[in-house]
Write an enzyme that holds these catalytic residues in place. Structure first.
Site, PDB file in Angstrom:
ATOM      1  N   ASP A  64      33.124 -38.896  -8.141  1.00  0.00           N
ATOM      2  CA  ASP A  64      32.558 -39.276  -9.285  1.00  0.00           C
ATOM      3  C   ASP A  64      31.108 -38.205  -9.544  1.00  0.00           C
ATOM      4  O   ASP A  64      30.415 -38.446  -9.130  1.00  0.00           O
ATOM      5  CB  ASP A  64      32.064 -40.523  -8.966  1.00  0.00           C
ATOM      6  CG  ASP A  64      31.256 -41.474 -10.208  1.00  0.00           C
ATOM      7  OD1 ASP A  64      31.006 -40.572 -11.252  1.00  0.00           O
ATOM      8  OD2 ASP A  64      31.005 -42.536 -10.012  1.00  0.00           O
ATOM      9  N   SER A 139      31.143 -27.359 -25.798  1.00  0.00           N
ATOM     10  CA  SER A 139      31.935 -27.865 -26.848  1.00  0.00           C
ATOM     11  C   SER A 139      31.417 -27.320 -28.232  1.00  0.00           C
ATOM     12  O   SER A 139      30.371 -27.239 -28.266  1.00  0.00           O
ATOM     13  CB  SER A 139      32.170 -29.398 -26.894  1.00  0.00           C
ATOM     14  OG  SER A 139      32.729 -30.063 -28.102  1.00  0.00           O
ATOM     15  N   TYR A 152      27.039 -37.191 -26.895  1.00  0.00           N
ATOM     16  CA  TYR A 152      28.140 -35.990 -25.978  1.00  0.00           C
ATOM     17  C   TYR A 152      27.441 -34.632 -26.811  1.00  0.00           C
ATOM     18  O   TYR A 152      27.355 -33.748 -26.085  1.00  0.00           O
ATOM     19  CB  TYR A 152      29.464 -36.260 -26.976  1.00  0.00           C
ATOM     20  CG  TYR A 152      30.518 -35.220 -26.704  1.00  0.00           C
ATOM     21  CD1 TYR A 152      31.197 -35.042 -25.101  1.00  0.00           C
ATOM     22  CD2 TYR A 152      30.804 -34.231 -27.554  1.00  0.00           C
ATOM     23  CE1 TYR A 152      32.022 -34.056 -24.935  1.00  0.00           C
ATOM     24  CE2 TYR A 152      31.749 -33.431 -27.169  1.00  0.00           C
ATOM     25  CZ  TYR A 152      32.357 -33.262 -25.769  1.00  0.00           C
ATOM     26  OH  TYR A 152      33.416 -32.232 -25.965  1.00  0.00           O
ATOM     27  N   LYS A 156      26.187 -31.408 -24.527  1.00  0.00           N
ATOM     28  CA  LYS A 156      26.925 -30.006 -24.436  1.00  0.00           C
ATOM     29  C   LYS A 156      25.905 -29.100 -24.896  1.00  0.00           C
ATOM     30  O   LYS A 156      26.063 -27.931 -24.732  1.00  0.00           O
ATOM     31  CB  LYS A 156      27.972 -30.292 -25.578  1.00  0.00           C
ATOM     32  CG  LYS A 156      29.144 -31.269 -24.821  1.00  0.00           C
ATOM     33  CD  LYS A 156      29.510 -30.751 -23.311  1.00  0.00           C
ATOM     34  CE  LYS A 156      30.759 -31.381 -22.911  1.00  0.00           C
ATOM     35  NZ  LYS A 156      31.294 -30.831 -21.489  1.00  0.00           N
TER      36      LYS A 156
END
Length: 251
Positions: A64, A139, A152, A156
């Protein structure tokens, strides 16, 4: 001229599906010893078996990546299985798409802190290696405003900043650190393949932003990662490389 990574000992965090899987298989096919980790046991074992078919060392560990102790245990196990670490690829994501507390917590813990923690644990091995390399996967959402996925995108973006900080801090040791920022990548079972069916308007709008008329493949991202890990990139560090087919140029 060929990309030469034969004999390299490679760890791919988040390596059982999609881009991570393509990276792991690319290294294995080129003669590297590879360890991968993820949470899903079935996909993890399937990818490990595919890597092993190339004849090299293929190791997999359940981990994890949102938990620091789990990362510490996995990196130690991977280094033991491979006999050291030459290359670390930080590819994990927590899929924190929203702006809620859970999305932010997942994005910070997995997209950002997993890269920090895995790098910290792997560095003693990488610094002992010849031509050690770290490649962080960010990303396009980390390079541009990300209104649909704020947590997100912010995580990133932090990975991009952390990459350049790592590169500056480690340059004197000979360890190179770079970042790959994929655009929209489509593969079976992936986000865009699913959205093609579930959210066709969003899929088509995103596809329209790709001037090549298609989304990218996981293998196209993997090819750039292999290059960065090879001697061909010996003078490349602190770089953020977009692999996006010119996505967004039509803006």
């Amino acid at each position: 001229m060929e990309i030469e990574v034969k004999g390299r000992r490679v760890v791919v965090c988040g390596g059982s599906r999609g881009i991570g899987r393509a990276i792991a298989l690319g290294f294995a096919a080129a003669g590297a010893s590879v360890s991968i980790c993820a949470r899903g046991a079935a996909a993890l074992e399937a990818t490990r078996a595919e890597m092993a078919a190339f004849g090299g060392v293929a190791h997999a560990g359940s981990c994890d990546l949102g938990e620091e102790p789990a990362i510490r245990r996995y990196i130690a196990a991977a280094a033991a299985a491979l006999g050291g670490i030459d290359v670390l690829v930080n590819n994990a994501t927590g899929y924190g798409w929203g702006d809620d507390e859970a999305s932010w917590a997942s994005s910070v813990a997995v997209d950002l802190l997993a890269a920090v923690r895995a790098s910290r644990e792997a560095l003693p091995f990488i610094e002992k290696a010849k031509n050690g390399v770290i490649v962080n996967i960010s990303s396009g959402s980390g390079l541009n405003p990300s209104a649909r996925t704020p947590a997100y995108g912010a995580a990133k973006a932090a990975v991009i900043h952390y990459t350049r900080t790592q590169a500056a801090a480690l340059a004197h040791t000979g360890v190179r650190v770079n970042c790959v920022a994929p655009g929209s990548i489509e593969f079976p079972g992936g986000i865009w393949a699913n959205r093609k069916a579930s959210e066709p308007a969003l899929y088509n709008a995103t596809l329209a932003s790709c001037p090549t008329g298609r989304m990218g493949t996981a293998e196209e991202v993997a090819n750039v990662v292999l290059f960065l890990a090879s001697p061909l990139a010996s003078w490349v560090t602190a770089q953020i490389i977009s692999v996006n087919g010119g996505q967004g140029l039509r803006r």
